[in-house]
Design a protein around this motif. Structure first.
Motif, PDB file in Angstrom:
ATOM      1  N   HIS A 289      44.646 115.180  42.757  1.00  0.00           N
ATOM      2  CA  HIS A 289      46.108 115.165  42.604  1.00  0.00           C
ATOM      3  C   HIS A 289      46.549 116.107  41.504  1.00  0.00           C
ATOM      4  O   HIS A 289      47.632 116.680  41.554  1.00  0.00           O
ATOM      5  CB  HIS A 289      46.618 113.741  42.355  1.00  0.00           C
TER       6      HIS A 289
ATOM      7  N   PRO B 153      42.227 122.473  46.826  1.00  0.00           N
ATOM      8  CA  PRO B 153      42.437 122.489  48.275  1.00  0.00           C
ATOM      9  C   PRO B 153      43.174 123.747  48.718  1.00  0.00           C
ATOM     10  O   PRO B 153      44.097 124.205  48.053  1.00  0.00           O
ATOM     11  CB  PRO B 153      43.290 121.236  48.515  1.00  0.00           C
TER      12      PRO B 153
ATOM     13  N   PRO C   1      45.911 119.982  52.709  1.00  0.00           N
ATOM     14  CA  PRO C   1      45.170 118.927  53.423  1.00  0.00           C
ATOM     15  C   PRO C   1      45.178 117.609  52.660  1.00  0.00           C
ATOM     16  O   PRO C   1      45.041 117.580  51.437  1.00  0.00           O
ATOM     17  CB  PRO C   1      43.755 119.502  53.521  1.00  0.00           C
ATOM     18  N   ARG C   2      45.387 116.542  53.387  1.00  0.00           N
ATOM     19  CA  ARG C   2      45.398 115.172  52.864  1.00  0.00           C
ATOM     20  C   ARG C   2      46.589 114.872  51.959  1.00  0.00           C
ATOM     21  O   ARG C   2      46.703 113.775  51.441  1.00  0.00           O
ATOM     22  CB  ARG C   2      44.087 114.839  52.125  1.00  0.00           C
ATOM     23  N   ASP C   3      47.472 115.866  51.765  1.00  0.00           N
ATOM     24  CA  ASP C   3      48.657 115.612  50.934  1.00  0.00           C
ATOM     25  C   ASP C   3      49.946 115.834  51.702  1.00  0.00           C
ATOM     26  O   ASP C   3      51.025 115.587  51.192  1.00  0.00           O
ATOM     27  CB  ASP C   3      48.629 116.536  49.703  1.00  0.00           C
TER      28      ASP C   3
ATOM     29  N   ARG D   3      54.047 114.178  48.414  1.00  0.00           N
ATOM     30  CA  ARG D   3      53.582 112.885  47.920  1.00  0.00           C
ATOM     31  C   ARG D   3      53.408 112.893  46.414  1.00  0.00           C
ATOM     32  O   ARG D   3      53.520 111.875  45.749  1.00  0.00           O
ATOM     33  CB  ARG D   3      52.239 112.538  48.593  1.00  0.00           C
TER      34      ARG D   3
END
Length: 242
Positions: free
Chosen positions: A4, A163, A192-194, A226
């Motif tokens: 993060h 990322p 990705p993934r966020d 996010r």
């Protein structure tokens, strides 16, 4: 560094100078021409502020269809708890190549790879930038008719220690007044993934003289994020042409 934190750095001024225009166009300065930018940027996110004081960028026309770019900001960050840090941000260099254009229709295509890396290890250790490099590989499409131009940019941002991102943007330019070029744009970034994050900006260029232009923009994140949306993304500066 946690994921993060890397994402926050990537979106809060990591890879590339955040000058007035997020989305590029297909234009170049022309053979031997200079377009030099000096300005101040500010971004607000999660109660923190990031400033580029100043944002510096040099653009040189290497032939009719090619542009060389070198830029670097001096970054100041004020966290929500009052902690402050400052130092030189990432150095960015790139080459824009307009490889196709049609004078009759006003359509054009260009490539604009840009490489950014740390100007100082101490800057990275203080959290102003992520360590390593990032390489943005976009393609730009443009179309102009009369006083209006439409541009779209799409590419991949390869981040060495974080990322990778997909980036896209659209921009509309219109000559509102003889001295004023108006601008509206949307920029989309997906990690990705966020998920994705969308930024909207309005701005323009006011011609002060034949060789001097006042460049300005203001906007905010309007969707996604996010890790938190930026409540303000702004820039004001001058562009010197030669």
């Amino acid at each position: 560094m946690k994921l993060h934190s890397m994402i926050r750095l990537a979106r809060f001024g990591l890879a590339l100078p955040a000058l007035a225009m997020a989305t590029e166009d297909t234009g170049t300065p022309g053979p031997g021409g200079w377009e030099n930018n000096l300005g101040i940027s500010a971004e607000r996110q999660h109660g923190s502020w990031r400033y580029g004081v100043p944002e510096m960028e040099l653009n040189y026309g290497a032939g009719e269809h090619m542009q060389l770019v070198l830029g670097m900001p001096y970054v100041r960050v004020t966290e929500a708890d009052g902690a402050r840090n400052s130092g030189f941000g990432n150095i960015t260099t790139g080459v824009k190549w307009r490889f196709w254009e049609d004078g009759e229709t006003g359509a054009a295509l260009a490539l604009f790879p840009r490489l950014a890396w740390n100007s100082s290890g101490a800057t990275a250790s203080r959290g102003l930038d992520s360590r390593g490099y990032s390489l943005l590989l976009p393609v730009i499409a443009g179309f102009s008719r009369g006083d209006t131009g439409w541009y779209a940019e799409f590419g991949r941002n390869i981040v060495q220690r974080g990322p990778h991102e997909w980036q896209a943007g659209v921009k509309v330019l219109h000559q509102c007044l003889p001295q004023l070029e108006c601008r509206a744009e949307l920029e989309y970034t997906r990690v990705p993934r966020d998920g994705g994050q969308t930024t909207a900006r309005l701005g323009g260029k006011w011609r002060l003289s034949e060789n001097l232009i006042f460049n300005f923009s203001a906007g905010r994140d309007i969707a996604g994020g996010r890790e938190g949306r930026r409540g303000l993304v702004t820039y004001a500066g001058v562009q010197w042409l030669r």
